[in-house]
Design a protein around this motif. Structure first.
Motif, PDB file in Angstrom:
ATOM      1  N   ASP A 117       6.952   2.091  -3.399  1.00 26.00           N
ATOM      2  CA  ASP A 117       6.790   2.497  -5.120  1.00 26.00           C
ATOM      3  C   ASP A 117       7.443   1.009  -5.448  1.00 26.00           C
ATOM      4  O   ASP A 117       8.330   0.845  -5.392  1.00 26.00           O
ATOM      5  N   MET A 163      -7.337  -2.678  -7.956  1.00 26.48           N
ATOM      6  CA  MET A 163      -7.113  -1.612  -7.952  1.00 26.48           C
ATOM      7  C   MET A 163      -5.663  -0.765  -8.169  1.00 26.48           C
ATOM      8  O   MET A 163      -5.567  -0.145  -9.975  1.00 26.48           O
ATOM      9  N   ARG A 164      -5.424  -0.467  -7.564  1.00 29.56           N
ATOM     10  CA  ARG A 164      -4.001  -0.235  -7.713  1.00 29.56           C
ATOM     11  C   ARG A 164      -3.007  -1.619  -8.665  1.00 29.56           C
ATOM     12  O   ARG A 164      -2.125  -0.839  -9.734  1.00 29.56           O
ATOM     13  N   LEU A 165      -3.310  -2.951  -8.636  1.00 25.97           N
ATOM     14  CA  LEU A 165      -3.148  -2.855  -9.876  1.00 25.97           C
ATOM     15  C   LEU A 165      -2.971  -3.445 -10.361  1.00 25.97           C
ATOM     16  O   LEU A 165      -1.759  -3.227 -11.807  1.00 25.97           O
ATOM     17  N   LYS A 166      -3.936  -3.221 -11.772  1.00 22.96           N
ATOM     18  CA  LYS A 166      -4.774  -2.877 -12.013  1.00 22.96           C
ATOM     19  C   LYS A 166      -4.523  -1.349 -13.004  1.00 22.96           C
ATOM     20  O   LYS A 166      -3.610  -1.639 -14.334  1.00 22.96           O
ATOM     21  N   LYS A 167      -3.971  -0.193 -12.158  1.00 21.64           N
ATOM     22  CA  LYS A 167      -3.501   0.984 -12.895  1.00 21.64           C
ATOM     23  C   LYS A 167      -1.866   0.621 -12.990  1.00 21.64           C
ATOM     24  O   LYS A 167      -1.662   1.230 -14.204  1.00 21.64           O
ATOM     25  N   ILE A 168      -1.092  -0.127 -12.586  1.00 20.28           N
ATOM     26  CA  ILE A 168       0.073  -0.435 -12.927  1.00 20.28           C
ATOM     27  C   ILE A 168       0.617  -1.364 -13.436  1.00 20.28           C
ATOM     28  O   ILE A 168       1.393  -1.099 -14.613  1.00 20.28           O
ATOM     29  N   PRO A 184      -9.318  -1.959  -2.903  1.00 18.74           N
ATOM     30  CA  PRO A 184      -8.227  -1.424  -3.082  1.00 18.74           C
ATOM     31  C   PRO A 184      -6.772  -1.420  -3.928  1.00 18.74           C
ATOM     32  O   PRO A 184      -6.112  -1.147  -4.576  1.00 18.74           O
ATOM     33  N   ARG A 185      -6.068  -2.861  -3.740  1.00 14.65           N
ATOM     34  CA  ARG A 185      -5.122  -3.343  -3.952  1.00 14.65           C
ATOM     35  C   ARG A 185      -5.439  -4.224  -5.064  1.00 14.65           C
ATOM     36  O   ARG A 185      -4.575  -3.336  -6.183  1.00 14.65           O
ATOM     37  N   ASP A 231       0.619  -1.322   0.266  1.00 16.78           N
ATOM     38  CA  ASP A 231      -0.184  -0.104   0.014  1.00 16.78           C
ATOM     39  C   ASP A 231       0.701   0.983   0.100  1.00 16.78           C
ATOM     40  O   ASP A 231      -0.126   2.511  -0.686  1.00 16.78           O
ATOM     41  N   HIS A 232       2.157   1.249   0.508  1.00 19.71           N
ATOM     42  CA  HIS A 232       2.567   2.376   0.955  1.00 19.71           C
ATOM     43  C   HIS A 232       4.272   2.157  -0.165  1.00 19.71           C
ATOM     44  O   HIS A 232       4.784   3.817   0.218  1.00 19.71           O
TER      45      HIS A 232
END
Length: 268
Positions: free
Chosen positions: A50, A68-73, A65-66, A47-48
């Motif tokens: 880079d 979704m962050r992976l999808k953005k990456i 939420p995680r 979560d924190h």
């Protein structure tokens, strides 16, 4: 090549916390043998931190939420994510059932998805279930023993529904109980590696079936939700029919960890 592994959330590993962690570590060890630079971290660290610069991301985490962050990456970098976030979301039960329904040839027990509100559950499903129903939370797979509950008759369903509603679970699957042997299966693919075993060998009737048919049904289910590293459950009936019940992204592979880690690393 640089690879990042992300452990599964503890709350999403009921009674499997160490098994889930061990298989991911074993896969990372195999990747290291293949001259890959590897890093492991908890979902909370992810979560924190880079995570730029990784060629391969191997996530077992499942919270929205995680993912979704992976999808953005995945969309913004050249990193390959296995299993990809959309596939993990595809294993959420209501989405999985929708994908199953759109897959010709895939067999699964008659199932209806219901809201957990009282007004939508006054009457049983349209299909008969003389042996009872399995009531399952509609999003993630089991996080507690109360996420999948057996009801012998429709009167018992309301108490299960109320318990789901009290935990803010909005959907539930109502599935007909299917008599037969319960089988666990694991796979890497499509078509690379497959294995299976009885959920409880001591009570299994060892009803006859063709392993090729089980593998074909499992791979159809995996393809329906687009997972490459998968596990699941199936029922073999006395009539030698095979019904897939569930498909999961990144199971624990506990009984076959050594062999599975080699096969998964080859796939990655």
């Amino acid at each position: 090549m640089k690879a990042l592994g992300i452990y599964r959330e503890v709350q999403n590993s009921p009674n499997r916390e160490s098994d889930d962690a061990l298989v991911l570590k074993a896969v990372m060890d195999q990747l290291s043998i293949l001259k890959t630079e590897t890093t492991l971290m908890t979902p909370e660290d992810f979560d924190h931190v880079d995570v730029a610069g990784y060629d391969l991301i191997v996530p077992m985490c499942e919270t929205y939420p995680r993912l979704m962050r992976l999808k953005k990456i995945e969309e913004e970098t050249a990193a390959v994510v296995v299993n990809p976030p959309d596939s993990v979301l595809g294993c959420y039960r209501t989405r999985m059932l929708d994908s199953f329904a759109r897959t010709p040839g895939l067999c699964y027990p008659p199932t209806e998805v219901r809201r957990t509100t009282a007004g939508t559950n006054l009457h049983p499903p349209s299909f008969e279930a003389e042996s009872g129903w399995w009531i399952k939370r509609g999003d993630v797979h089991n996080t507690t023993t109360y996420d999948v509950v057996f009801a012998r008759n429709w009167k018992e369903v309301d108490a299960i529904r109320r318990e789901f509603e009290s935990r803010e679970i909005k959907d539930m699957a109502v599935q007909r109980h299917t008599d037969g042997d319960l089988i666990k299966f694991y796979g890497v693919g499509p078509g690379q590696w497959f294995t299976w075993f009885y959920h409880d060998p001591s009570t299994a009737r060892r009803l006859p079936f063709e392993i090729e048919d089980l593998a074909a049904q499992a791979e159809m289910a995996a393809a329906a939700v687009k997972v490459e590293i998968f596990g699941g459950d199936a029922i073999v009936t006395p009539e030698e029919k095979i019904f897939v019940i569930d498909i999961n992204s990144w199971p624990s592979f506990a009984r076959v960890r050594t062999e599975a880690s080699v096969q998964i690393a080859r796939r990655l």
